[in-house]
Design an enzyme around this catalytic site. Structure first.
Site, PDB file in Angstrom:
ATOM      1  N   ARG A   1       0.190   7.984  10.401  1.00  0.00           N
ATOM      2  CA  ARG A   1      -1.089   7.290  10.661  1.00  0.00           C
ATOM      3  C   ARG A   1      -1.214   6.927  12.137  1.00  0.00           C
ATOM      4  O   ARG A   1      -2.293   6.999  12.716  1.00  0.00           O
ATOM      5  CB  ARG A   1      -1.194   6.030   9.791  1.00  0.00           C
ATOM      6  CG  ARG A   1      -1.491   6.355   8.338  1.00  0.00           C
ATOM      7  CD  ARG A   1      -1.170   5.202   7.421  1.00  0.00           C
ATOM      8  NE  ARG A   1      -1.878   3.986   7.726  1.00  0.00           N
ATOM      9  CZ  ARG A   1      -1.455   2.774   7.380  1.00  0.00           C
ATOM     10  NH1 ARG A   1      -0.315   2.623   6.732  1.00  0.00           N
ATOM     11  NH2 ARG A   1      -2.166   1.720   7.688  1.00  0.00           N
TER      12      ARG A   1
ATOM     13  N   ARG B   1       0.821  -1.207   0.000  1.00  0.00           N
ATOM     14  CA  ARG B   1       0.000   0.000   0.000  1.00  0.00           C
ATOM     15  C   ARG B   1       0.854   1.255   0.000  1.00  0.00           C
ATOM     16  O   ARG B   1       1.895   1.301   0.633  1.00  0.00           O
ATOM     17  CB  ARG B   1      -0.922  -0.001   1.236  1.00  0.00           C
ATOM     18  CG  ARG B   1      -2.250  -0.624   0.954  1.00  0.00           C
ATOM     19  CD  ARG B   1      -3.082  -0.887   2.164  1.00  0.00           C
ATOM     20  NE  ARG B   1      -3.198   0.196   3.121  1.00  0.00           N
ATOM     21  CZ  ARG B   1      -3.944   0.134   4.223  1.00  0.00           C
ATOM     22  NH1 ARG B   1      -4.650  -0.957   4.469  1.00  0.00           N
ATOM     23  NH2 ARG B   1      -3.999   1.134   5.066  1.00  0.00           N
TER      24      ARG B   1
HETATM   25  P1  AP5 Z   1      -3.788  -5.933   8.967  1.00  0.00           P
HETATM   26  O1  AP5 Z   1      -4.792  -6.973   9.351  1.00  0.00           O
HETATM   27  O2  AP5 Z   1      -3.732  -5.525   7.541  1.00  0.00           O
HETATM   28  O3  AP5 Z   1      -3.884  -4.656   9.950  1.00  0.00           O
HETATM   29  P2  AP5 Z   1      -4.997  -3.526  10.071  1.00  0.00           P
HETATM   30  O4  AP5 Z   1      -5.221  -3.286  11.528  1.00  0.00           O
HETATM   31  O5  AP5 Z   1      -6.190  -3.847   9.242  1.00  0.00           O
HETATM   32  O6  AP5 Z   1      -4.171  -2.315   9.466  1.00  0.00           O
HETATM   33  P3  AP5 Z   1      -4.575  -1.212   8.412  1.00  0.00           P
HETATM   34  O7  AP5 Z   1      -3.278  -0.567   7.994  1.00  0.00           O
HETATM   35  O8  AP5 Z   1      -5.412  -1.739   7.292  1.00  0.00           O
HETATM   36  O9  AP5 Z   1      -5.386  -0.264   9.299  1.00  0.00           O
HETATM   37  P4  AP5 Z   1      -5.668   1.181   9.054  1.00  0.00           P
HETATM   38  O10 AP5 Z   1      -6.711   1.400  10.072  1.00  0.00           O
HETATM   39  O11 AP5 Z   1      -4.505   2.101   9.104  1.00  0.00           O
HETATM   40  O12 AP5 Z   1      -6.064   1.241   7.491  1.00  0.00           O
HETATM   41  P5  AP5 Z   1      -7.459   1.413   6.742  1.00  0.00           P
HETATM   42  O13 AP5 Z   1      -7.398   0.626   5.493  1.00  0.00           O
HETATM   43  O14 AP5 Z   1      -8.598   1.212   7.674  1.00  0.00           O
HETATM   44  O15 AP5 Z   1      -2.356  -6.474   9.442  1.00  0.00           O
HETATM   45  C1  AP5 Z   1      -1.163  -5.732   9.166  1.00  0.00           C
HETATM   46  C2  AP5 Z   1      -0.021  -6.715   8.800  1.00  0.00           C
HETATM   47  O16 AP5 Z   1       0.300  -7.480   9.958  1.00  0.00           O
HETATM   48  C3  AP5 Z   1      -0.383  -7.727   7.706  1.00  0.00           C
HETATM   49  O17 AP5 Z   1       0.733  -7.948   6.904  1.00  0.00           O
HETATM   50  C4  AP5 Z   1      -0.743  -9.009   8.498  1.00  0.00           C
HETATM   51  O18 AP5 Z   1      -0.452 -10.183   7.742  1.00  0.00           O
HETATM   52  C5  AP5 Z   1       0.148  -8.881   9.720  1.00  0.00           C
HETATM   53  N1  AP5 Z   1      -0.478  -9.420  10.935  1.00  0.00           N
HETATM   54  C6  AP5 Z   1      -1.770  -9.305  11.331  1.00  0.00           C
HETATM   55  N2  AP5 Z   1      -1.954  -9.910  12.518  1.00  0.00           N
HETATM   56  C7  AP5 Z   1      -0.747 -10.418  12.892  1.00  0.00           C
HETATM   57  C8  AP5 Z   1      -0.290 -11.168  14.028  1.00  0.00           C
HETATM   58  N3  AP5 Z   1      -1.108 -11.504  15.023  1.00  0.00           N
HETATM   59  N4  AP5 Z   1       1.017 -11.518  14.058  1.00  0.00           N
HETATM   60  C9  AP5 Z   1       1.867 -11.166  13.049  1.00  0.00           C
HETATM   61  N5  AP5 Z   1       1.500 -10.471  11.949  1.00  0.00           N
HETATM   62  C10 AP5 Z   1       0.202 -10.094  11.873  1.00  0.00           C
HETATM   63  O19 AP5 Z   1      -7.430   2.970   6.418  1.00  0.00           O
HETATM   64  C11 AP5 Z   1      -6.551   3.508   5.442  1.00  0.00           C
HETATM   65  C12 AP5 Z   1      -6.863   4.981   5.233  1.00  0.00           C
HETATM   66  O20 AP5 Z   1      -8.221   5.122   4.741  1.00  0.00           O
HETATM   67  C13 AP5 Z   1      -6.831   5.860   6.485  1.00  0.00           C
HETATM   68  O21 AP5 Z   1      -5.519   6.310   6.779  1.00  0.00           O
HETATM   69  C14 AP5 Z   1      -7.765   7.007   6.051  1.00  0.00           C
HETATM   70  O22 AP5 Z   1      -7.131   7.888   5.164  1.00  0.00           O
HETATM   71  C15 AP5 Z   1      -8.856   6.270   5.280  1.00  0.00           C
HETATM   72  N6  AP5 Z   1      -9.962   5.839   6.157  1.00  0.00           N
HETATM   73  C16 AP5 Z   1     -10.364   4.547   6.383  1.00  0.00           C
HETATM   74  N7  AP5 Z   1     -11.396   4.525   7.247  1.00  0.00           N
HETATM   75  C17 AP5 Z   1     -11.657   5.818   7.577  1.00  0.00           C
HETATM   76  C18 AP5 Z   1     -12.592   6.432   8.435  1.00  0.00           C
HETATM   77  N8  AP5 Z   1     -13.472   5.710   9.148  1.00  0.00           N
HETATM   78  N9  AP5 Z   1     -12.596   7.779   8.547  1.00  0.00           N
HETATM   79  C19 AP5 Z   1     -11.718   8.537   7.838  1.00  0.00           C
HETATM   80  N10 AP5 Z   1     -10.784   8.015   7.008  1.00  0.00           N
HETATM   81  C20 AP5 Z   1     -10.745   6.660   6.877  1.00  0.00           C
END
Ligand code: AP5
Length: 234
Positions: free
Chosen positions: A179, A168
Site C-alpha cells: 500500500r 483490517r
Molecule cells: P488512521 O487514522 O486509521 O490512518 P489512515 O491515514 O486513515 O490510514 P488508512 O490505512 O485508513 O489509509 P488508507 O489510505 O491506506 O486506507 P483506506 O481505508 O483509505 O490511523 C492509523 C493508526 O494510527 C490507528 O491505529 C490510529 O489510532 C493511529 N494514529 C493515528 N494518528 C496517530 C498519531 N498522531 N499518533 C499515534 N498514533 C496515531 O483505503 C483502503 C483501500 O481501499 C485502498 O488500499 C484501496 O484498495 C481502496 N480505496 C480507498 N479509496 C480509494 C480510492 N480513492 N481509489 C481507489 N481505491 C481506493
C-alpha cells in the site's frame, strides 16, 4: 471555529500515506466543522460487509493493497456527494488518490463553485508500519484505536459503542508495504498537483493525535481567512 461569511461549499481533502492518521483526524474535523466525513475506504468496506456487487469487486483490489479502478471510485464519490448532507461540503479521506480522480473531483467542485483546502499529513514510513500493525477498528461504527497510542479501555471492545474491535485484512505487514508503494506511485504526485494550485497545507503528523488536530484546525482557519480576504480584495 472556522467561520467566514463565505457561503460557498467547503471541501477538505486529507492527503497522506496509509496510516498517516487521515481517518482519525477526519472524524475530529468533521465534528468541529459540522461537515460529513466521507471515506472511500469505509464506503468500500461497508459494501463488502453487505456483500454487494461493488463490495465484491472492491475486495479483489483492497485485500492486496491495490487501488479500486478510477471509474468505479469516481462514480461512487459523485453519487455520495450528490446527497443532501454534502451540500455545504465534506471532509474527504482517501479520495482523490490518483491524478484521474483529482481531475474528476476538480470538475465536481467547479460545478458547485466550491472552496478546497488540502492538508497533507506527513509521517515517516517506519512510523506508518507501526501505526497500521497496531490498529484496531470497531465493527459497528469504524471508531479507530491503536494498541499503544490510543488503546481501548477494554481490549477488543469499542469504548463508544461496545462493539467488537477487529484488525483490517490489508493491515498485514506485506500488504502494508505494498500500500505504501502504491501511495508513492499513484497518490504522492497529488502533493505537487495541489501545491501548484495553492491549496496545499503541510501538517507534521508525527506527533500526538491532539496536536495534529489543533494544527489542522489552525491550518483550515488560516486558509479560510486568506480565501475570504482574497475574495474581499477581488
Ligand atoms: P488512521 O487514522 O486509521 O490512518 P489512515 O491515514 O486513515 O490510514 P488508512 O490505512 O485508513 O489509509 P488508507 O489510505 O491506506 O486506507 P483506506 O481505508 O483509505 O490511523 C492509523 C493508526 O494510527 C490507528 O491505529 C490510529 O489510532 C493511529 N494514529 C493515528 N494518528 C496517530 C498519531 N498522531 N499518533 C499515534 N498514533 C496515531 O483505503 C483502503 C483501500 O481501499 C485502498 O488500499 C484501496 O484498495 C481502496 N480505496 C480507498 N479509496 C480509494 C480510492 N480513492 N481509489 C481507489 N481505491 C481506493
Amino acid at each position: 471555529m472556522a467561520t467566514t461569511t463565505d457561503e460557498r461549499p467547503l471541501f477538505i481533502v486529507l492527503l497522506g500515506p496509509p496510516g498517516a492518521g487521515k481517518g482519525t483526524q477526519a472524524k475530529r474535523l468533521a465534528e468541529a466543522l459540522g461537515l460529513p466525513h466521507i471515506s472511500t475506504g469505509d464506503i468500500f468496506r461497508e459494501h463488502l460487509k453487505k456483500q454487494t456487487p461493488l463490495g465484491r469487486l472492491a475486495q479483489q483490489y483492497m485485500d492486496r493493497g491495490a487501488l479500486v479502478p478510477d471509474e468505479v471510485t469516481i462514480e461512487m464519490v459523485r453519487e455520495r456527494l450528490s446527497r443532501d448532507d454534502a451540500r455545504r461540503g465534506a471532509i474527504l479521506d482517501g479520495f482523490p488518490r490518483t491524478l484521474a480522480q483529482a481531475e474528476a473531483f476538480a470538475a465536481m467542485l467547479a460545478e458547485r463553485g466550491a472552496r478546497l483546502i488540502v492538508p497533507y499529513i506527513r509521517v515517516p514510513e517506519e512510523v506508518l508500519v507501526e501505526r497500521l500493525s497496531g490498529r484496531w477498528i470497531c465493527r459497528a461504527h469504524g471508531h479507530i484505536f491503536h494498541e499503544k497510542y490510543n488503546p481501548p479501555k477494554q481490549p477488543g471492545v469499542c469504548d463508544y459503542d461496545g462493539s467488537e474491535l477487529y484488525q483490517r485484512e490489508d493491515d498485514k505487514p506485506e500488504t502494508i508495504q505494498h500500500r505504501i508503494r502504491v501511495y508513492e506511485e499513484e497518490t504522492a504526485p497529488l502533493i505537487e498537483y495541489y501545491r501548484n494550485q495553492g491549496v496545499l497545507v503541510e501538517i507534521d503528523g508525527n506527533r500526538p493525535m491532539d496536536e495534529v488536530t489543533w494544527a489542522l484546525i489552525d491550518a483550515v482557519q488560516d486558509a479560510l481567512n486568506q480565501k475570504s480576504t482574497a475574495s474581499e480584495d477581488a
